[in-house]
Design an enzyme around this catalytic site. Structure first.
Site, PDB file in Angstrom:
ATOM      1  N   ALA A  80      45.684  20.962  35.194  1.00  0.00           N
ATOM      2  CA  ALA A  80      46.105  22.448  35.807  1.00  0.00           C
ATOM      3  C   ALA A  80      47.454  22.542  35.865  1.00  0.00           C
ATOM      4  CB  ALA A  80      45.199  22.144  37.190  1.00  0.00           C
ATOM      5  N   GLY A  84      48.702  18.417  38.348  1.00  0.00           N
ATOM      6  CA  GLY A  84      49.369  19.857  38.698  1.00  0.00           C
ATOM      7  C   GLY A  84      48.515  20.246  40.258  1.00  0.00           C
ATOM      8  N   HIS A 129      37.776  39.158  70.603  1.00  0.00           N
ATOM      9  CA  HIS A 129      37.876  37.734  71.137  1.00  0.00           C
ATOM     10  C   HIS A 129      36.381  37.243  71.361  1.00  0.00           C
ATOM     11  CE1 HIS A 129      38.706  34.192  73.195  1.00  0.00           C
ATOM     12  NE2 HIS A 129      37.818  34.203  74.180  1.00  0.00           N
ATOM     13  N   LYS A 172      35.120  30.283  43.178  1.00  0.00           N
ATOM     14  CA  LYS A 172      34.747  30.398  44.651  1.00  0.00           C
ATOM     15  C   LYS A 172      33.360  29.851  45.045  1.00  0.00           C
ATOM     16  CE  LYS A 172      38.335  30.754  44.371  1.00  0.00           C
ATOM     17  NZ  LYS A 172      39.512  30.902  43.340  1.00  0.00           N
ATOM     18  N   GLY A 200      34.960  41.240  32.098  1.00  0.00           N
ATOM     19  CA  GLY A 200      35.446  41.098  33.380  1.00  0.00           C
ATOM     20  C   GLY A 200      36.270  39.904  33.236  1.00  0.00           C
ATOM     21  N   GLU A 218      51.821  15.815  41.018  1.00  0.00           N
ATOM     22  CA  GLU A 218      52.578  16.867  41.011  1.00  0.00           C
ATOM     23  C   GLU A 218      54.000  16.576  40.690  1.00  0.00           C
ATOM     24  OE1 GLU A 218      52.011  20.510  40.998  1.00  0.00           O
ATOM     25  OE2 GLU A 218      54.209  20.192  40.892  1.00  0.00           O
ATOM     26  N   ALA A 271      47.420  26.387  42.428  1.00  0.00           N
ATOM     27  CA  ALA A 271      46.284  26.919  43.118  1.00  0.00           C
ATOM     28  C   ALA A 271      44.983  26.068  42.312  1.00  0.00           C
ATOM     29  CB  ALA A 271      46.318  28.513  43.055  1.00  0.00           C
TER      30      ALA A 271
HETATM   31  C1  LIG Z   1      40.188  28.696  37.484  1.00  0.00           C
HETATM   32  C2  LIG Z   1      40.778  29.790  37.890  1.00  0.00           C
HETATM   33  C3  LIG Z   1      40.510  30.366  39.144  1.00  0.00           C
HETATM   34  C4  LIG Z   1      41.389  31.485  39.559  1.00  0.00           C
HETATM   35  N1  LIG Z   1      41.150  31.973  40.867  1.00  0.00           N
HETATM   36  C5  LIG Z   1      41.857  33.157  41.093  1.00  0.00           C
HETATM   37  C6  LIG Z   1      41.776  33.635  42.730  1.00  0.00           C
HETATM   38  O1  LIG Z   1      40.930  33.135  43.263  1.00  0.00           O
HETATM   39  N2  LIG Z   1      42.392  34.877  42.764  1.00  0.00           N
HETATM   40  C7  LIG Z   1      43.155  35.381  41.969  1.00  0.00           C
HETATM   41  O2  LIG Z   1      43.861  36.346  42.219  1.00  0.00           O
HETATM   42  N3  LIG Z   1      43.277  34.958  40.627  1.00  0.00           N
HETATM   43  C8  LIG Z   1      42.731  33.831  40.387  1.00  0.00           C
HETATM   44  N4  LIG Z   1      42.946  33.499  39.069  1.00  0.00           N
HETATM   45  C9  LIG Z   1      43.868  34.328  38.191  1.00  0.00           C
HETATM   46  C10 LIG Z   1      43.030  35.300  37.687  1.00  0.00           C
HETATM   47  O3  LIG Z   1      41.757  34.761  36.825  1.00  0.00           O
HETATM   48  C11 LIG Z   1      43.970  36.000  36.559  1.00  0.00           C
HETATM   49  O4  LIG Z   1      45.158  36.423  37.299  1.00  0.00           O
HETATM   50  C12 LIG Z   1      43.238  37.481  36.211  1.00  0.00           C
HETATM   51  O5  LIG Z   1      42.199  37.184  35.483  1.00  0.00           O
HETATM   52  C13 LIG Z   1      44.191  37.964  35.243  1.00  0.00           C
HETATM   53  O6  LIG Z   1      43.698  39.368  34.835  1.00  0.00           O
HETATM   54  P1  LIG Z   1      43.958  40.002  33.342  1.00  0.00           P
HETATM   55  O7  LIG Z   1      42.889  41.302  33.554  1.00  0.00           O
HETATM   56  O8  LIG Z   1      45.312  40.274  33.463  1.00  0.00           O
HETATM   57  O9  LIG Z   1      43.368  38.971  32.272  1.00  0.00           O
HETATM   58  P2  LIG Z   1      42.237  38.256  32.107  1.00  0.00           P
HETATM   59  O10 LIG Z   1      41.274  38.436  33.319  1.00  0.00           O
HETATM   60  O11 LIG Z   1      42.644  37.189  31.481  1.00  0.00           O
HETATM   61  O12 LIG Z   1      41.080  39.119  30.964  1.00  0.00           O
HETATM   62  C14 LIG Z   1      41.830  39.317  29.674  1.00  0.00           C
HETATM   63  C15 LIG Z   1      40.756  39.619  28.807  1.00  0.00           C
HETATM   64  O13 LIG Z   1      41.185  40.199  27.627  1.00  0.00           O
HETATM   65  C16 LIG Z   1      40.411  39.569  26.579  1.00  0.00           C
HETATM   66  N5  LIG Z   1      41.221  39.466  25.287  1.00  0.00           N
HETATM   67  C17 LIG Z   1      42.369  38.535  25.017  1.00  0.00           C
HETATM   68  N6  LIG Z   1      42.730  38.922  23.707  1.00  0.00           N
HETATM   69  C18 LIG Z   1      41.707  39.929  23.186  1.00  0.00           C
HETATM   70  C19 LIG Z   1      42.045  40.573  22.107  1.00  0.00           C
HETATM   71  N7  LIG Z   1      43.002  40.312  21.229  1.00  0.00           N
HETATM   72  N8  LIG Z   1      41.032  41.396  21.607  1.00  0.00           N
HETATM   73  C20 LIG Z   1      40.207  41.693  22.603  1.00  0.00           C
HETATM   74  N9  LIG Z   1      40.146  41.056  23.936  1.00  0.00           N
HETATM   75  C21 LIG Z   1      40.863  40.202  24.224  1.00  0.00           C
HETATM   76  C22 LIG Z   1      39.909  38.242  27.106  1.00  0.00           C
HETATM   77  O14 LIG Z   1      38.814  37.931  26.339  1.00  0.00           O
HETATM   78  C23 LIG Z   1      39.750  38.540  28.460  1.00  0.00           C
HETATM   79  O15 LIG Z   1      38.493  38.888  28.759  1.00  0.00           O
HETATM   80  C24 LIG Z   1      42.124  32.315  38.750  1.00  0.00           C
HETATM   81  C25 LIG Z   1      42.315  31.660  37.102  1.00  0.00           C
HETATM   82  C26 LIG Z   1      41.645  30.439  36.712  1.00  0.00           C
HETATM   83  C27 LIG Z   1      41.869  29.951  35.537  1.00  0.00           C
END
Ligand SMILES: Cc1cc2nc3c(=O)[nH]c(=O)nc-3n(C[C@H](O)[C@H](O)[C@H](O)COP(=O)(O)OP(=O)(O)OC[C@H]3O[C@@H](n4cnc5c(N)ncnc54)[C@H](O)[C@@H]3O)c2cc1C
Length: 467
Positions: free
Chosen positions: A269, A181, A446, A53, A41, A204, A184
Site C-alpha cells: 500500500a 505503507g 445532546h 468501506k 464508477g 512505514e 490511508a
Molecule cells: C482501496 C482504496 C480505497 C479508497 N478509499 C477512498 C475513500 O474512502 N475516500 C476517498 O475519497 N477516496 C478513496 N480512494 C481514492 C479514490 O478511489 C480515488 O481518488 C478516486 O477513485 C479517483 O477518481 P477518478 O475519477 O479521478 O478516477 P478513477 O476512480 O480511478 O476512475 C478512472 C476510470 O477511468 C478508466 N480509464 C482509465 N484509462 C482509460 C482509458 N484509456 N479509456 C477508458 N477508460 C479508462 C478506469 O477504468 C476507471 O474506471 C481509495 C482508493 C483505493 C485504492
C-alpha cells in the site's frame, strides 16, 4: 473504423471525477459521451472507497462484538468469522453502485461507450477494445484516475503479494500479514485484516503513521492500533522480498538497522501512479509533471486549450470527492460560469479504520507558521463526551484551529468514532467563513458526538464547559 461521432464533451474515465462531470455537463445542456474501459464508477465504486468501506463495516462489527459485547450484555459465544462473506457483500455493494452509475448516465442521456480511449488529436478520441469508434468533441475531459504502484522488488502475484486491488477480491485471511505503507489504504486494510484474525505488522518509511496527518492524531491512531495488537514500525523501509516455499521473508531497514520479517502475505500500500501513459497525451502536447500527473491550471485546463483533466490524474490529494468537485468545476468553467475555484484547503481527508481519522484545512504547524503563537487551538477529548462514553468509544479527540483576530476556523483534526462524519460540519463552517464563536453558538443536540466539535470550538474561545 467508423466515421467520427460528434459530441460537445467527451469524457475518458467514468470514476467519481468523470461520471459526475458528465452529469453536470448534461445538466448544462451539453451532448456528452463517456468512454470507459472497465466498470462504470471507476476505482472508487469498484475497487476503492465503497468496497473497502463495506469491509471496514464488518471489521468494526467484529471488534464491537469482541471487545464490547460483554459490556452491553451481548455474549454470542465463540465468534465465527467468515471473511469470504464480507468480500461477497462488498462485491455486491460495488455491483449495485456500478449499475447505479449506468442508470444515472442513461437518465441524463449521456452516451456510455465501452472501450479504451486514446487521445488522437485536440478534439478527437479513438476508442478500441469493447467498441471501435472515433469520437470528436469540442472539449475532451481526461478522468482516467490512478492505479496501484509497487516497487520493482515487490512483484504482485495476487496470491502472496497483493495490492488493494487483489485484496478486495481475496477471501483469505492470512495468519501473518505485512502491510507496506501506513497511508490511508494501508491503515484501513491493516484494521480489517487484524479484526478478522490476522497478526498484522505495518511498516512505514516516515516517522509517523498517515504521513500528512496531524502528528498528535497519528500518535493517537498508533496507540489504538497497538492496543488492538497491530504492530506498527515507523522509519522502516521495505528493502527486498525473498520468496521460498514457506513464509515470505521481507528484508526491511529500520531505526535499528536491517532486519528480516516473516509473513504469509504482503499487502503493498505504497502509492499510486497516474494513468496518463498510453493515452496519446505526449503526441498532442499535453504537459505532464515529473510523476506523470497532467499539469492543469485553476480551471483544470491542460496545456492544450481543448483538453482538461481532473481527479487523480490531475494530482494529489487522490480522493473521490476531490475528483467529483473538480469534475463539476471543470465543466462549469467550460460553460463560462463565474464560480469559485476549488480550494484544496476545503477538501477533507478521511480514514475509516477505528478510530476514524479526519482532517480539513491547515495543519497545526502550518497554521502556527502563518499566525504565530496567537493561533487559537481548541481541543476536546472523547473521554469527556457523554455519547462517546455511553457507546464505549472514548479514544481520540477533536482539535479546531482558528486564526487569532476573529476566530475564523482555518483547520480541524479529528481522531475517534464518527470523525469522518463530524468533519463535514467543520467543512461547512469553513465554507461560510464561520468563527469558533459561531460554531460554539450553534445548538448541538445532546448527547451526540457532534457536541465534541462544539466543545472544541468553545475551548478555542477559552470557555470550554465540559473539559
Ligand atoms: C482501496 C482504496 C480505497 C479508497 N478509499 C477512498 C475513500 O474512502 N475516500 C476517498 O475519497 N477516496 C478513496 N480512494 C481514492 C479514490 O478511489 C480515488 O481518488 C478516486 O477513485 C479517483 O477518481 P477518478 O475519477 O479521478 O478516477 P478513477 O476512480 O480511478 O476512475 C478512472 C476510470 O477511468 C478508466 N480509464 C482509465 N484509462 C482509460 C482509458 N484509456 N479509456 C477508458 N477508460 C479508462 C478506469 O477504468 C476507471 O474506471 C481509495 C482508493 C483505493 C485504492
Amino acid at each position: 473504423m467508423a466515421s467520427a461521432e460528434r459530441f460537445d464533451l467527451a469524457v475518458i474515465g467514468s470514476g467519481p471525477g468523470g461520471y459526475v462531470a458528465a452529469i453536470r455537463a448534461a445538466q448544462l445542456g451539453r451532448r456528452v459521451a463517456v468512454i470507459e474501459e472497465d466498470r462504470p464508477g471507476g476505482v472508487c465504486l469498484n475497487w476503492g472507497c465503497i468496497p473497502s468501506k463495506a469491509l471496514l463495516t464488518g471489521a468494526s462489527l467484529v471488534e464491537t462484538l469482541r471487545d464490547h459485547g460483554e459490556t452491553f450484555g451481548v455474549v454470542a459465544g465463540e465468534l465465527r468469522l467468515d471473511y469470504g462473506k464480507a468480500i461477497d457483500h462488498s462485491r455486491k455493494v460495488a455491483d449495485r453502485l456500478c449499475k447505479g452509475v449506468q442508470g444515472l448516465l442513461k437518465k441524463n442521456r449521456i452516451e456510455l461507450i465501452a472501450g479504451r480511449g486514446r487521445v488522437a488529436g485536440p478534439n478527437r478520441v479513438e476508442v478500441r477494445g469493447a467498441s471501435e469508434r472515433v469520437v470528436e468533441a469540442d472539449h475532451l475531459l481526461l478522468a482516467t484516475g490512478s492505479a496501484e504502484w509497487t516497487p520493482p522488488g515487490l512483484p504482485v502475484d495476487g496470491e502472496r503479494v497483493l495490492t488493494s486491488r487483489e485484496a478486495l477480491e481475496s477471501k483469505r485471511i492470512p495468519e501473518r500479514l505485512l502491510v507496506v505503507g501506513a497511508g490511508a489504504v494501508g491503515v484501513e486494510f491493516a484494521y480489517v485484516y487484524a479484526a478478522y484474525g490476522s497478526r498484522v505488522t505495518v511498516i512505514e518509511m516516515a516517522s509517523q503513521m498517515l504521513p500528512g496527518a496531524d502528528p498528535e492524531v497519528a500518535a493517537a491512531l498508533q496507540r489504538e492500533f497497538r492496543r488492538k495488537g497491530i504492530e506498527v514500525r515507523l522509519g522502516t523501509r521495505f528493502e527486498e522480498l525473498k520468496q521460498d516455499a514457506g513464509d515470505l521473508r521481507v528484508a526491511v531497514a529500520g531505526p535499528k538497522g536491517s532486519e528480516e520479517l516473516r509473513a504469509e502475505q504482503v499487502l503493498a500500500a505504497i502509492g499510486r501512479r497516474p494513468r496518463s501513459a498510453d493515452l496519446g497525451l505526449e503526441a498532442v502536447g499535453v504537459a505532464l509533471d515529473a510523476k506523470g500527473f497532467v499539469r492543469v491550471d485553476g480551471r483544470f485546463r491542460s496545456s492544450v486549450p481543448s483538453i482538461s483533466a481532473i481527479g487523480d490524474l490531475a494530482g494529489a490529494p487522490l480522493l473521490a470527492h476531490k475528483a467529483s468537485e473538480e469534475g463539476i468545476a471543470a465543466v462549469e468553467f467550460l460553460a463560462g460560469h463565474k464560480r469559485p475555484a476549488v480550494d484544496p484547503h476545503h477538501i477533507p481527508a478521511c480514514i475509516y479504520a477505528e478510530p476514524q481519522v479526519a482532517w480539513i484545512g491547515l495543519g497545526e504547524a502550518e497554521a502556527r507558521a502563518k499566525y504565530g503563537d496567537d493561533l487559537r487551538v481548541g481541543r476536546f477529548p472523547f473521554t469527556a463526551s457523554g455519547k462517546a462514553i455511553a457507546a464505549a468509544h472514548t479514544a481520540g479527540f477533536v482539535k479546531i484551529l482558528a486564526e487569532p483576530r476573529y476566530g475564523q476556523i482555518v483547520g480541524a483534526h479529528l481522531v475517534g468514532a464518527g470523525a469522518t462524519e463530524l468533519v463535514a460540519e467543520i467543512g461547512l463552517a469553513m465554507t461560510l467563513e464561520a468563527t469558533t464563536g459561531e460554531l460554539a453558538a450553534t445548538s448541538h443536540a445532546h448527547p451526540t458526538l457532534s457536541e465534541a466539535v462544539m466543545e472544541a470550538a468553545l475551548a478555542a474561545e477559552g470557555r470550554g464547559i465540559n473539559f
